[in-house]
Design an enzyme around this catalytic site. Structure first.
Site, short mmCIF file in Angstrom:
data_model
loop_
_atom_site.label_atom_id
_atom_site.label_comp_id
_atom_site.label_asym_id
_atom_site.label_seq_id
_atom_site.Cartn_x
_atom_site.Cartn_y
_atom_site.Cartn_z
N LYS A 85 41.03 51.73 32.40
CA LYS A 85 41.74 50.46 32.59
C LYS A 85 40.75 49.28 32.55
O LYS A 85 41.03 48.25 31.93
CB LYS A 85 42.49 50.49 33.93
CG LYS A 85 43.07 49.16 34.38
CD LYS A 85 44.31 48.74 33.60
CE LYS A 85 44.63 47.28 33.80
NZ LYS A 85 45.74 46.96 34.62
N LYS A 139 39.47 39.21 38.01
CA LYS A 139 39.11 40.27 38.96
C LYS A 139 38.73 41.56 38.22
O LYS A 139 37.73 42.20 38.52
CB LYS A 139 40.32 40.49 39.89
CG LYS A 139 40.23 41.60 40.89
CD LYS A 139 40.97 42.87 40.54
CE LYS A 139 42.42 42.73 40.18
NZ LYS A 139 43.09 44.01 39.94
P1 NA7 Z 1 50.67 40.04 42.38
O1 NA7 Z 1 51.93 39.54 41.80
O2 NA7 Z 1 49.58 39.09 42.71
O3 NA7 Z 1 51.04 40.88 43.68
C1 NA7 Z 1 50.03 41.37 44.51
C2 NA7 Z 1 50.62 42.26 45.57
O4 NA7 Z 1 49.54 42.68 46.46
C3 NA7 Z 1 51.65 41.57 46.46
O5 NA7 Z 1 52.61 42.53 46.86
C4 NA7 Z 1 50.79 41.12 47.64
O6 NA7 Z 1 51.53 40.91 48.81
C5 NA7 Z 1 49.88 42.31 47.79
N1 NA7 Z 1 48.67 42.01 48.57
C6 NA7 Z 1 47.67 41.17 48.23
N2 NA7 Z 1 46.73 41.14 49.20
C7 NA7 Z 1 47.18 41.97 50.18
C8 NA7 Z 1 46.66 42.36 51.43
N3 NA7 Z 1 45.48 41.91 51.88
N4 NA7 Z 1 47.39 43.22 52.18
C9 NA7 Z 1 48.57 43.69 51.73
N5 NA7 Z 1 49.13 43.37 50.54
C10 NA7 Z 1 48.42 42.51 49.78
O7 NA7 Z 1 49.99 41.16 41.44
P2 NA7 Z 1 50.68 42.08 40.33
O8 NA7 Z 1 51.90 42.69 40.89
O9 NA7 Z 1 50.74 41.34 39.05
O10 NA7 Z 1 49.54 43.18 40.12
C11 NA7 Z 1 49.35 44.23 41.05
C12 NA7 Z 1 48.22 45.13 40.56
O11 NA7 Z 1 48.53 45.68 39.26
C13 NA7 Z 1 46.88 44.43 40.36
O12 NA7 Z 1 45.83 45.30 40.73
C14 NA7 Z 1 46.83 44.14 38.88
O13 NA7 Z 1 45.50 43.96 38.44
C15 NA7 Z 1 47.56 45.28 38.27
P3 NA7 Z 1 52.22 39.44 49.10
O14 NA7 Z 1 53.53 39.49 48.36
O15 NA7 Z 1 51.27 38.40 48.55
O16 NA7 Z 1 52.36 39.40 50.56
#
Ligand code: NA7
Length: 289
Positions: free
Chosen positions: A172, A240
């Site tokens: 990836k 990232k």
């Molecule tokens: P998004 O739309 O930025 O969503 C990120 C998700 O991760 C979202 O559910 C966030 O929760 C969650 N998140 C981020 N930081 C935390 C922490 N510290 N604790 C718990 N949950 C967290 O990303 P995508 O859906 O486009 O992508 C997800 C992955 O797939 C990523 O690795 C890409 O590179 C590929 P929130 O809703 O902000 O509370």
């Protein structure tokens, strides 16, 4: 009987993945840090867990798809983390893009708990997630993959078994580095043609008939020409992934000079961005208002 599924992380990718799991008839439990993002899935029949631990304890298969390595560490090892809830004998699939090293650390923690683990990052963006046509890059055992194939079939059009844990993340990161360089190359070529007095559209037209033809031209070039940067795959996440790729290259002592230069450029465009934009916004470096 279909396995029950828990989904942790309802961002741009997690929400459509959840909707497709429900559509395919899986009993679905969800958790998201921002609880309101679960509302639409709950309205469609999902059950909302109060903590990652509760979500993991609810199902035969648990999937995480969160932003980055710190987010994954938080949902697994943080307070009420998922790792403590995973059922013995269950399967844990991480579809976030993180480092291969973190994937192997998660695999070891799962083995201690008699949980089978796959690193299974995805590609296809929100478009692929909505259509249930993601492509999954899998690291882990074939036996574990076979167990979750019915789940993958609800969200993906293809999956590739690439080797032991970490191999999915390795591919990836290599793939996203290539995509980032391709989009940067397109942006640079557009900037050059435009500065030389030829409309970008004409360059794209010629490219479409050349050896440089790529599906990426169909998807990203029109957006770059219109300066339409609504996020499908956000710039912040591509940057990232590029940083993770460069860290991996350092660890493996592989020299990636173009990757290093592009990572710096993506970083500067990200720092200047005033809103969440797609990585095609790399073009804005040459499109000063
Ligand atoms: P998004 O739309 O930025 O969503 C990120 C998700 O991760 C979202 O559910 C966030 O929760 C969650 N998140 C981020 N930081 C935390 C922490 N510290 N604790 C718990 N949950 C967290 O990303 P995508 O859906 O486009 O992508 C997800 C992955 O797939 C990523 O690795 C890409 O590179 C590929 P929130 O809703 O902000 O509370």
């Amino acid at each position: 009987m279909k396995p029950s599924v828990s989904l942790i992380g309802l961002g741009l990718m997690g929400r459509p993945i959840g909707a497709n799991l429900l559509k395919a008839g899986f009993a679905l439990t969800v958790w998201n840090r921002t609880a309101s993002r679960a509302d639409a899935l709950v309205a469609q029949g999902a059950r909302a867990a109060k903590t990652p631990r509760e979500a993991a304890a609810a199902s035969d298969v648990t999937i995480t798809i969160v932003s980055d390595p710190p987010a994954l560490e938080q949902v697994l090892w943080g307070p009420e983390g998922a790792l403590g809830g995973l059922r013995s004998g269950s399967v844990f699939v991480d579809s976030s893009t993180v480092s291969p090293a973190l994937a192997r650390r998660v695999a070891a923690a799962c083995t201690e708990r008699d949980v089978a683990f796959l690193d299974a990052p995805v590609t296809g963006g929100t478009w692929g997630a909505e259509k249930g046509e993601l492509v999954i890059m899998v690291g882990g055992s074939q036996e574990t993959l076979t167990r979750v194939e019915p789940v993958f079939a609800a969200i993906a059009k293809r999956w590739f078994h690439l080797g032991p844990n970490g191999a999915g993340q390795t591919v990836k990161l290599a793939m996203n580095l290539l995509l980032a360089l391709e989009v940067d190359a397109l942006a640079e070529a557009l900037a050059l043609a435009t500065a030389g007095g030829v409309a970008g559209e004409r360059l794209v037209e010629v490219m479409q008939s050349s050896m440089g033809r790529a599906p990426l031209l169909d998807v990203k070039a029109p957006l770059m020409l219109k300066h339409d940067y609504k996020p499908s795959f956000p710039l912040r996440l591509m940057h990232k992934d590029m940083r993770l790729a460069m860290d991996l290259a350092k660890e493996l002592q592989v020299d990636l000079p173009a990757g290093a230069a592009a990572t710096e450029l993506y970083g500067s465009v990200l720092a200047a961005a005033r809103e969440d934009v797609d990585y095609a916004a790399i073009s804005s470096h040459w499109q000063k208002p």
